[in-house]
Each structure stands twice: as C-alpha cells, then as structure tokens.
Enzyme design. Structure first.
Site, PDB file in Angstrom:
ATOM      1  N   LYS A 180       0.849  -1.186   0.000  1.00  0.00           N
ATOM      2  CA  LYS A 180       0.000   0.000   0.000  1.00  0.00           C
ATOM      3  C   LYS A 180       0.887   1.239   0.000  1.00  0.00           C
ATOM      4  O   LYS A 180       1.747   1.414   0.864  1.00  0.00           O
ATOM      5  CB  LYS A 180      -0.889   0.002   1.247  1.00  0.00           C
ATOM      6  CG  LYS A 180      -1.848   1.169   1.287  1.00  0.00           C
ATOM      7  CD  LYS A 180      -2.825   1.023   2.443  1.00  0.00           C
ATOM      8  CE  LYS A 180      -2.397   1.718   3.704  1.00  0.00           C
ATOM      9  NZ  LYS A 180      -2.314   3.176   3.636  1.00  0.00           N
ATOM     10  N   LYS A 221      -7.086   8.036  -0.919  1.00  0.00           N
ATOM     11  CA  LYS A 221      -8.391   8.429  -0.337  1.00  0.00           C
ATOM     12  C   LYS A 221      -8.956   9.647  -1.060  1.00  0.00           C
ATOM     13  O   LYS A 221      -9.174  10.712  -0.483  1.00  0.00           O
ATOM     14  CB  LYS A 221      -8.254   8.697   1.160  1.00  0.00           C
ATOM     15  CG  LYS A 221      -7.732   7.495   1.944  1.00  0.00           C
ATOM     16  CD  LYS A 221      -7.726   7.779   3.430  1.00  0.00           C
ATOM     17  CE  LYS A 221      -7.252   6.597   4.237  1.00  0.00           C
ATOM     18  NZ  LYS A 221      -5.825   6.237   4.031  1.00  0.00           N
ATOM     19  N   ASP A 280     -13.378  14.527  -4.035  1.00  0.00           N
ATOM     20  CA  ASP A 280     -13.446  15.779  -4.812  1.00  0.00           C
ATOM     21  C   ASP A 280     -14.757  15.800  -5.586  1.00  0.00           C
ATOM     22  O   ASP A 280     -15.589  14.887  -5.435  1.00  0.00           O
ATOM     23  CB  ASP A 280     -12.230  15.861  -5.754  1.00  0.00           C
ATOM     24  CG  ASP A 280     -11.770  17.303  -5.974  1.00  0.00           C
ATOM     25  OD1 ASP A 280     -12.633  18.177  -6.190  1.00  0.00           O
ATOM     26  OD2 ASP A 280     -10.554  17.548  -5.936  1.00  0.00           O
ATOM     27  N   THR A 284     -13.665  15.868 -11.365  1.00  0.00           N
ATOM     28  CA  THR A 284     -12.239  15.732 -11.004  1.00  0.00           C
ATOM     29  C   THR A 284     -11.922  14.284 -10.642  1.00  0.00           C
ATOM     30  O   THR A 284     -10.882  13.742 -11.025  1.00  0.00           O
ATOM     31  CB  THR A 284     -11.911  16.677  -9.820  1.00  0.00           C
ATOM     32  OG1 THR A 284     -12.261  17.989 -10.222  1.00  0.00           O
ATOM     33  CG2 THR A 284     -10.453  16.613  -9.429  1.00  0.00           C
ATOM     34  N   THR A 299      -9.955   4.913  10.936  1.00  0.00           N
ATOM     35  CA  THR A 299      -9.829   4.088  12.148  1.00  0.00           C
ATOM     36  C   THR A 299      -9.199   4.857  13.320  1.00  0.00           C
ATOM     37  O   THR A 299      -9.110   4.332  14.424  1.00  0.00           O
ATOM     38  CB  THR A 299      -9.031   2.808  11.837  1.00  0.00           C
ATOM     39  OG1 THR A 299      -7.933   3.149  11.004  1.00  0.00           O
ATOM     40  CG2 THR A 299      -9.887   1.785  11.138  1.00  0.00           C
ATOM     41  N   ARG A 341      -3.295  -4.439  15.407  1.00  0.00           N
ATOM     42  CA  ARG A 341      -2.360  -4.428  16.542  1.00  0.00           C
ATOM     43  C   ARG A 341      -2.400  -5.778  17.252  1.00  0.00           C
ATOM     44  O   ARG A 341      -3.479  -6.343  17.485  1.00  0.00           O
ATOM     45  CB  ARG A 341      -2.734  -3.335  17.562  1.00  0.00           C
ATOM     46  CG  ARG A 341      -2.634  -1.890  17.030  1.00  0.00           C
ATOM     47  CD  ARG A 341      -1.188  -1.462  16.726  1.00  0.00           C
ATOM     48  NE  ARG A 341      -1.094  -0.075  16.314  1.00  0.00           N
ATOM     49  CZ  ARG A 341      -1.147   0.364  15.053  1.00  0.00           C
ATOM     50  NH1 ARG A 341      -1.320  -0.482  14.051  1.00  0.00           N
ATOM     51  NH2 ARG A 341      -0.995   1.638  14.785  1.00  0.00           N
ATOM     52  N   GLN A 383      -4.238   5.129  16.349  1.00  0.00           N
ATOM     53  CA  GLN A 383      -5.376   4.274  15.967  1.00  0.00           C
ATOM     54  C   GLN A 383      -6.273   3.978  17.165  1.00  0.00           C
ATOM     55  O   GLN A 383      -5.787   3.582  18.219  1.00  0.00           O
ATOM     56  CB  GLN A 383      -4.875   2.943  15.389  1.00  0.00           C
ATOM     57  CG  GLN A 383      -4.083   3.067  14.111  1.00  0.00           C
ATOM     58  CD  GLN A 383      -4.964   3.334  12.890  1.00  0.00           C
ATOM     59  OE1 GLN A 383      -6.097   3.776  12.997  1.00  0.00           O
ATOM     60  NE2 GLN A 383      -4.429   3.083  11.715  1.00  0.00           N
ATOM     61  N   GLY A 390       0.727  -2.130   9.256  1.00  0.00           N
ATOM     62  CA  GLY A 390       1.540  -0.916   9.209  1.00  0.00           C
ATOM     63  C   GLY A 390       2.592  -0.918  10.288  1.00  0.00           C
ATOM     64  O   GLY A 390       3.477  -1.786  10.331  1.00  0.00           O
TER      65      GLY A 390
HETATM   66  O1  C5P Z   1       0.612   1.997  11.027  1.00  0.00           O
HETATM   67  P1  C5P Z   1      -0.813   1.541  11.042  1.00  0.00           P
HETATM   68  O2  C5P Z   1      -0.975   0.073  11.253  1.00  0.00           O
HETATM   69  O3  C5P Z   1      -1.669   2.345  11.965  1.00  0.00           O
HETATM   70  O4  C5P Z   1      -1.247   1.820   9.529  1.00  0.00           O
HETATM   71  C1  C5P Z   1      -2.497   1.945   9.053  1.00  0.00           C
HETATM   72  C2  C5P Z   1      -2.430   2.300   7.595  1.00  0.00           C
HETATM   73  O5  C5P Z   1      -3.747   2.238   7.097  1.00  0.00           O
HETATM   74  C3  C5P Z   1      -1.923   3.705   7.290  1.00  0.00           C
HETATM   75  O6  C5P Z   1      -1.213   3.657   6.077  1.00  0.00           O
HETATM   76  C4  C5P Z   1      -3.185   4.536   7.146  1.00  0.00           C
HETATM   77  O7  C5P Z   1      -3.034   5.597   6.226  1.00  0.00           O
HETATM   78  C5  C5P Z   1      -4.168   3.511   6.597  1.00  0.00           C
HETATM   79  N1  C5P Z   1      -5.594   3.718   6.886  1.00  0.00           N
HETATM   80  C6  C5P Z   1      -6.110   3.820   8.155  1.00  0.00           C
HETATM   81  N2  C5P Z   1      -7.456   4.007   8.373  1.00  0.00           N
HETATM   82  C7  C5P Z   1      -8.296   4.058   7.343  1.00  0.00           C
HETATM   83  C8  C5P Z   1      -7.793   3.911   6.051  1.00  0.00           C
HETATM   84  C9  C5P Z   1      -6.429   3.709   5.862  1.00  0.00           C
HETATM   85  O8  C5P Z   1      -5.345   3.740   9.116  1.00  0.00           O
HETATM   86  N3  C5P Z   1      -9.582   4.178   7.556  1.00  0.00           N
END
Ligand code: C5P
Length: 230
Positions: A31, A60, A63, A67, A118, A179, A188, A208
C-alpha cells in the site's frame, strides 16, 4: 484466507526497499499512500510493479465528480491494483469513479471506499456534526458504496462481520489499524486484532507500524505469518 497488504509509510525509500526486497509478491501486496507517493511518485510505483507487486494506491480521493473521474482514470492508467476514494464524497462522486474504470476491461483496479477513519472515536464523529456511532456510520457509508457498485470498503475489523452479513461475502473488507496484544496503538482507536481476522474473515488486512516500526520488520513479518497460519 485473509490477504496481507503492507503499508509503506516510510519517508525514506531505502528503508522501504530493505523490507520490499525481502518479501514475496505472491504473499504480500503493498500500500502506497501520500507519504511515499508525494515524495517518490510514479517512478516508485513503477519500481514496485517491476518487482511484481500488486499496489494499492491509498490516496483516499475526495473531490467533485468530474475531477474524480479524471483522477481515477489516471490511477487506472498506472496499472494500479486497488485504489481508495472517500464514500463521504457522495453517490455522484462514487458513480463517477466507477464509470472512470469501466473502459478498463483487463484487470480494472478494485475500487474501495473509505468509511470512517480508524483513528476516529465516537466523540470525533460528533465533533464534525455526525451523531451516529462509528458502527452506524460505517454501515450507512458501506450501503452507499454498495449501491454505487464499489468493490468494497475500508473499515476496522470490528465492523467486518456486519458488513459481510449485510452486503455479501463478495463485498470486500479492507481493515487497517492491526495491533497485536501489547502493541502501541499510536493514533489508531478502532483496532483490528488477531481474533477478528480469524473469526470475521476480513479479505485484506493492512499491516503498518506494528511491523514497520519494529527493530527487524522482515523477521516481525515472518513471525506474524506463522501466528496467523496457526
Ligand atoms: O501503522 P498503522 O498500522 O496504523 O497503519 C495503518 C495504515 O492504514 C496507514 O497507512 C493509514 O493511512 C491507513 N488507513 C487507516 N485508516 C483508514 C484507512 C487507511 O489507518 N480508515
């Protein structure tokens, strides 16, 4: 079986490539969001494609319909596997996004709608004038996404089962904010846990910082695969 998407949110490409060069594109998709796309752009996406990775371009988009139509076509021209748009952009915007990929008969990108970030709490929703709970809002936005023929939604694992039950197993659920017990939450709040992955059949899990901030991300990833395969 839940597929894994690794979030490359590194501000330095060398660090990202240390991880990318040691993982199998048959197992992991990648991603790329604003952090790396703004810094490294198309060249970076092409590099990942040359290494045979599926790329989720997580910009994400949000617009006006006209566009979004052109932006989504630009993304599809890059051979992107999955892309995200905010469902809050509304039905006309989502329909424009969908019609932009209609002409891509071979492997059109999966069009995924972001529901509620989230990192949000119920209070955060109220502070922007939304009185529904997170679960209600995720459901409402997923319904709009489904009606506009999106391929699926992004939401926390907590909401996965209600979405699947209502909109069908083919409507994809992509869940970030994973997590393990004891991991730092960072920003988060709506986290996805091992239990949810196993019970609720999330289609795509976004991994992530629980991996990328560890001392040895490659080993952490291998350990993670062992844990979820049990
Ligand atoms: O580091 P972490 O596990 O928190 O990463 C979450 C990833 O998911 C990040 O790249 C964030 O931009 C993405 N994301 C999110 N919540 C959303 C959509 C995408 O955390 N609703």
């Amino acid at each position: 079986m839940t597929k894994i998407i690794l979030a490359l949110d590194f501000s330095d490409k060398k660090t990202a490539m240390k991880l990318v060069d040691n993982i199998d594109p048959a197992i992991f998709s990648l991603k790329v969001g604003p952090v790396m796309f703004i810094r490294y752009g198309l060249k970076f996406i092409k590099e990942l494609h040359c290494l045979n990775f599926n790329v989720f371009l997580d910009l994400k988009l949000f617009d006006i319909p006209n566009t979004i139509f052109s932006a989504v076509q630009s993304v599809a021209d890059l051979g992107i596997w999955m892309l995200s748009v905010h469902i809050l952009g509304g039905s006309d915007m989502l329909k424009a996004a969908k019609s932009a990929i209609k002409s891509y008969k071979d492997n059109p990108p999966l069009l995924i709608g972001v529901t509620v970030l989230t990192s949000y709490s119920n209070n955060d929703l109220r502070s922007i004038g939304i009185s529904s709970s997170i679960a209600e809002q995720v459901y409402l936005l997923s319904n709009i996404g489904k009606l506009c023929f999106l391929d699926g939604v992004v939401c926390s694992g907590k909401e996965c089962r209600q979405i699947k039950n209502k909109f069908g197993e083919n409507f994809k659920v992509v869940s970030p904010g994973f997590r393990l017990h004891g991991d730092q939450l960072h920003d988060q709040l709506q986290i996805t846990t091992l239990e949810t992955i196993k019970e609720d059949k999330i289609d795509f899990l976004v991994l992530g910082r629980s991996i990328t901030l560890s001392k040895d991300p490659v080993t952490s990833l291998k350990n993670f695969i062992k844990i979820i395969s049990k």
